[in-house]
Design a protein around this motif. Structure first.
Motif, PDB file in Angstrom:
ATOM      1  N   ARG A   7       0.915  -1.293  -0.005  1.00  0.00           N
ATOM      2  CA  ARG A   7      -0.113   0.136  -0.017  1.00  0.00           C
ATOM      3  C   ARG A   7       0.630   1.294  -0.062  1.00  0.00           C
ATOM      4  O   ARG A   7       1.634   1.122   0.795  1.00  0.00           O
ATOM      5  CB  ARG A   7      -0.944  -0.018   1.241  1.00  0.00           C
ATOM      6  CG  ARG A   7      -1.808   1.075   1.375  1.00  0.00           C
ATOM      7  CD  ARG A   7      -3.411   0.758   1.172  1.00  0.00           C
ATOM      8  NE  ARG A   7      -3.959   1.889   1.762  1.00  0.00           N
ATOM      9  CZ  ARG A   7      -4.638   2.815   0.728  1.00  0.00           C
ATOM     10  NH1 ARG A   7      -4.249   2.945  -0.523  1.00  0.00           N
ATOM     11  NH2 ARG A   7      -5.129   3.842   1.176  1.00  0.00           N
ATOM     12  N   LEU A   8       0.835   2.198  -0.980  1.00  0.00           N
ATOM     13  CA  LEU A   8       1.192   3.405  -0.930  1.00  0.00           C
ATOM     14  C   LEU A   8       0.700   4.314   0.004  1.00  0.00           C
ATOM     15  O   LEU A   8      -0.502   4.314   0.482  1.00  0.00           O
ATOM     16  CB  LEU A   8       1.114   4.219  -2.248  1.00  0.00           C
ATOM     17  CG  LEU A   8       2.371   3.988  -3.207  1.00  0.00           C
ATOM     18  CD1 LEU A   8       2.387   2.628  -3.809  1.00  0.00           C
ATOM     19  CD2 LEU A   8       1.807   5.006  -4.325  1.00  0.00           C
ATOM     20  N   GLU A   9       1.591   5.066   0.965  1.00  0.00           N
ATOM     21  CA  GLU A   9       1.137   6.113   1.787  1.00  0.00           C
ATOM     22  C   GLU A   9       1.008   7.296   0.987  1.00  0.00           C
ATOM     23  O   GLU A   9       1.559   7.781   0.260  1.00  0.00           O
ATOM     24  CB  GLU A   9       2.364   6.253   2.758  1.00  0.00           C
ATOM     25  CG  GLU A   9       2.762   5.237   3.717  1.00  0.00           C
ATOM     26  CD  GLU A   9       3.427   5.558   4.884  1.00  0.00           C
ATOM     27  OE1 GLU A   9       3.503   6.730   5.301  1.00  0.00           O
ATOM     28  OE2 GLU A   9       4.289   4.556   5.344  1.00  0.00           O
ATOM     29  N   PRO A  11      -1.441   8.178  -1.540  1.00  0.00           N
ATOM     30  CA  PRO A  11      -1.320   7.912  -2.920  1.00  0.00           C
ATOM     31  C   PRO A  11      -2.269   8.892  -3.680  1.00  0.00           C
ATOM     32  O   PRO A  11      -2.068   9.144  -4.833  1.00  0.00           O
ATOM     33  CB  PRO A  11      -1.991   6.343  -3.019  1.00  0.00           C
ATOM     34  CG  PRO A  11      -3.233   6.413  -2.026  1.00  0.00           C
ATOM     35  CD  PRO A  11      -2.396   7.077  -1.055  1.00  0.00           C
ATOM     36  N   THR A  56       6.577   6.558 -11.280  1.00  0.00           N
ATOM     37  CA  THR A  56       6.591   6.306 -10.017  1.00  0.00           C
ATOM     38  C   THR A  56       6.090   4.711  -9.604  1.00  0.00           C
ATOM     39  O   THR A  56       6.723   3.916  -8.875  1.00  0.00           O
ATOM     40  CB  THR A  56       5.525   7.322  -9.261  1.00  0.00           C
ATOM     41  OG1 THR A  56       6.274   8.615  -9.351  1.00  0.00           O
ATOM     42  CG2 THR A  56       5.602   6.938  -7.597  1.00  0.00           C
ATOM     43  N   LEU A  60       8.184   1.489  -8.217  1.00  0.00           N
ATOM     44  CA  LEU A  60       7.852   0.797  -7.034  1.00  0.00           C
ATOM     45  C   LEU A  60       7.544  -0.544  -7.338  1.00  0.00           C
ATOM     46  O   LEU A  60       7.839  -1.622  -6.490  1.00  0.00           O
ATOM     47  CB  LEU A  60       6.443   1.342  -6.637  1.00  0.00           C
ATOM     48  CG  LEU A  60       5.658   0.468  -5.371  1.00  0.00           C
ATOM     49  CD1 LEU A  60       6.623   0.666  -4.201  1.00  0.00           C
ATOM     50  CD2 LEU A  60       4.307   1.032  -5.211  1.00  0.00           C
ATOM     51  N   TYR A 107      -2.012  -1.980 -10.212  1.00  0.00           N
ATOM     52  CA  TYR A 107      -1.915  -1.041  -9.122  1.00  0.00           C
ATOM     53  C   TYR A 107      -3.618  -0.158  -9.265  1.00  0.00           C
ATOM     54  O   TYR A 107      -3.775  -0.023 -10.349  1.00  0.00           O
ATOM     55  CB  TYR A 107      -0.947   0.132  -9.456  1.00  0.00           C
ATOM     56  CG  TYR A 107      -1.052   1.497  -8.245  1.00  0.00           C
ATOM     57  CD1 TYR A 107      -0.499   1.253  -7.240  1.00  0.00           C
ATOM     58  CD2 TYR A 107      -1.310   2.518  -8.975  1.00  0.00           C
ATOM     59  CE1 TYR A 107      -0.705   2.328  -6.404  1.00  0.00           C
ATOM     60  CE2 TYR A 107      -1.553   3.729  -8.303  1.00  0.00           C
ATOM     61  CZ  TYR A 107      -1.001   3.489  -7.208  1.00  0.00           C
ATOM     62  OH  TYR A 107      -1.125   4.679  -6.098  1.00  0.00           O
ATOM     63  N   GLY A 134      -4.376   3.107  -4.200  1.00  0.00           N
ATOM     64  CA  GLY A 134      -3.097   3.235  -3.667  1.00  0.00           C
ATOM     65  C   GLY A 134      -2.537   1.586  -3.247  1.00  0.00           C
ATOM     66  O   GLY A 134      -1.482   1.464  -2.861  1.00  0.00           O
TER      67      GLY A 134
END
Length: 168
Positions: A7-9, A11, A56, A60, A107, A134
């Motif tokens: 999980r992206l912080e 997003p 980005t 990732l 994603y 995210g």
């Protein structure tokens, strides 16, 4: 089964940029659509140079794939396509084990409520993945998977990816 979620912080800024740029390019000569199933094109390709925010996500994906596979991220490449699901759309059962893929990934950029779940099929069992903006999900490319119907209102937008060895 090889399966991992990340999980992206925060997003939102990335997802807003991806969504806005996708919508600006959608339906123009800057996109290419393939895989027409169930009344829609499942894959929408956009050149990375036309949507710079995607770098980005690709970085990732390669970093996380490197960790999972035990190889340097620099030895990997990631191909990508967008998956835009309007209300009523679903994605048919399929896999990505066709070329030299090492991992498949998705994603999530925009996820309205009730917009469909990712279903992974593995040895007679089903793993249900509820999408969240995210969230990055990685799994073996040989795993059969599908996306249930978008029963919500509004566009669900995700990026599908395959990770393989970088070519010289």
């Amino acid at each position: 089964m090889l399966f991992q979620e990340f999980r992206l912080e925060e997003p939102e800024p990335l997802n807003t940029g991806l969504y806005d740029r996708f919508m600006a390019l959608r339906g123009t000569d800057r996109t290419r659509e393939t895989h027409y199933f169930v009344d829609r094109f499942e894959n929408i390709y956009i050149n990375e140079a036309d949507i710079p925010e995607i770098s980005t996500v690709l970085t990732l994906v390669k970093q996380q794939a490197g960790h999972l596979l035990g190889v340097p991220a620099g030895t990997l490449r990631a191909g990508f396509w967008f998956n835009a699901m309007e209300t009523g759309h679903r994605t048919a059962l399929h896999h990505h084990d066709e070329n030299d893929e090492l991992l498949s990934a998705v994603y999530y950029i925009r996820v309205p409520e009730n917009s469909g779940d990712l279903v992974l099929h593995d040895d007679g069992r089903k793993v249900l993945v509820h999408p969240e903006e995210g969230k990055l999900v990685m799994f073996a490319p040989s795993v059969l998977h599908e996306v249930t119907a978008n029963l919500g209102s509004g566009l669900r937008l995700s990026v599908g990816m395959n990770v393989g060895p970088a070519h010289d």
